[in-house]
Design an enzyme around this catalytic site. Structure first.
Site, mmCIF file in Angstrom:
data_model
loop_
_atom_site.group_PDB
_atom_site.id
_atom_site.type_symbol
_atom_site.label_atom_id
_atom_site.label_comp_id
_atom_site.label_asym_id
_atom_site.label_seq_id
_atom_site.Cartn_x
_atom_site.Cartn_y
_atom_site.Cartn_z
ATOM 1 N N HIS A 25 -9.758 -6.435 10.607
ATOM 2 C CA HIS A 25 -10.050 -6.207 9.063
ATOM 3 C C HIS A 25 -11.238 -4.893 9.811
ATOM 4 O O HIS A 25 -12.555 -4.827 8.996
ATOM 5 C CB HIS A 25 -10.713 -7.387 8.511
ATOM 6 C CG HIS A 25 -9.433 -8.033 8.108
ATOM 7 N ND1 HIS A 25 -8.663 -8.396 8.990
ATOM 8 C CD2 HIS A 25 -8.831 -7.441 7.028
ATOM 9 C CE1 HIS A 25 -6.979 -8.688 7.703
ATOM 10 N NE2 HIS A 25 -7.774 -8.106 7.014
ATOM 11 N N GLU A 50 0.956 -1.248 -0.241
ATOM 12 C CA GLU A 50 0.081 -0.332 -0.179
ATOM 13 C C GLU A 50 0.736 1.345 -0.531
ATOM 14 O O GLU A 50 0.779 2.217 -0.352
ATOM 15 C CB GLU A 50 -0.722 -0.499 1.061
ATOM 16 C CG GLU A 50 -2.122 -1.084 0.814
ATOM 17 C CD GLU A 50 -1.587 -2.289 1.400
ATOM 18 O OE1 GLU A 50 -2.866 -3.753 1.009
ATOM 19 O OE2 GLU A 50 -0.688 -2.876 2.446
#
Length: 326
Positions: free
Chosen positions: A129, A60
């Site tokens: 998450h 990322e």
């Protein structure tokens, strides 16, 4: 006017903006061949090819930095981070580069990049998450942060974000991609600023964004059955946040319940409380109430997960207590 899924509204905005401008491209993990984890880029790889719909490595920080760099030389990238939890790996690029380059260059450079990412608590995805990181981005000068809660805003705000010269963080929610809503057939753009009253009421103002807007709407239905008229304000944008709409609604109802999915400590509910205190203190008939997530990592166990989160029932209980105290 068509009723479409939230994810399809996001996909349509991508498609139209890529067709309009060859300098618009998308990049992220599994957005190409797979069509995106939540189908938000479905079919675009076949239409525009690998040069404009780029499947990236699981890195990322790297690919977000590439997108930000491309924006500085004139491109209009849409960077998808598969889960907002993973945006933590890219915060150096977002906060130290994209958010600051216009100021630090004396206005000579811009970073018209869009970073969109789903967050929030879905269904048993575990603590790593289930991130709610809006407080990080909304607390950063130089960024715009929007939170479209409905398909029409998902479409219109993304289109506006692509054409904006500022870096824009578009926070979506994993639990509402299959939400359906009406979106006009003709092309249109929704403002990146300004809250919206999505339900009129007279007794109390329920304030939220993303998933908490939907909890507030459900709570308003339950309250109506008890004879309580609740006004629901969907913030839509967290930076800048619409102080005027918050103050006007509280001045109308004289009571407020703030519902947010993030933890209470240093969260958006704290900022909203401060705004009410600054702008509408003398309009209040009772102290504003907060309904937030518990200050714990989100549990995997489904019953514990539900217990840790706000709900329409918790908003109803907080409202009834507020009215009783008033």
């Amino acid at each position: 006017m068509a009723e479409i899924f939230y994810w399809d509204a996001v996909r349509r905005a991508h498609d139209e903006e890529m067709a309009n401008d060859p300098l618009v491209f998308a990049m992220g993990e599994d957005i190409g061949l797979a069509g995106g984890t939540y189908k938000a880029t479905q079919g675009l790889f076949d239409k525009y090819g690998e040069d404009r719909v780029m499947d990236t490595p699981i890195s990322e920080n790297s690919y977000t930095g590439i997108g930000i760099g491309a924006s500085m030389i004139g491109c209009r990238p849409i960077v998808e981070i598969m889960s907002v939890n993973f945006a933590l790996l890219a915060t150096d690029q977002i906060i130290n580069a994209a958010a600051k380059v216009h100021y630090m260059s004396g206005g000579q450079m811009k970073a018209p990049v869009v970073v969109r990412s789903p967050g929030g608590v879905a269904h048993q995805l575990g603590a790593q998450h289930s991130g709610r990181l809006e407080k990080i981005f909304a607390g950063t000068s130089g960024l715009r942060v929007v939170t479209p809660a409905f398909p029409d805003d998902a479409y219109g705000m993304l289109k506006s974000a692509v054409r904006c010269d500022d870096p824009v963080i578009v926070l979506e929610h994993e639990a509402i991609y299959n939400l359906k809503g009406e979106v006009p057939d003709e092309e249109h753009f929704n403002s990146l600023e300004g809250a919206r009253v999505v339900r009129e009421g007279t007794d109390v103002t329920l304030i939220g964004y993303l998933m908490s807007t939907h909890w507030n709407l459900a709570a308003a239905e339950q309250l109506a059955a008890k004879g309580i008229s609740a006004e629901v304000v969907d913030l839509r944008s967290l930076k800048p946040i619409d102080r005027d709409t918050i103050a006007q609604s509280v001045a109308k109802t004289h009571r407020a319940v703030i519902c947010t999915e993030d933890e209470p400590a240093v969260g958006l509910s704290s900022e909203i409380l401060a705004i009410i205190n600054d702008e509408a203190f003398f309009e209040l008939d009772a102290p504003p109430a907060r309904v937030t997530a518990e200050d714990v990592p989100i549990p995997y166990n489904h019953e514990l997960e539900k217990a840790a989160l706000p709900s329409p029932e918790k908003v109803v209980a907080a409202t009834e207590k507020l009215l009783g105290n008033a």
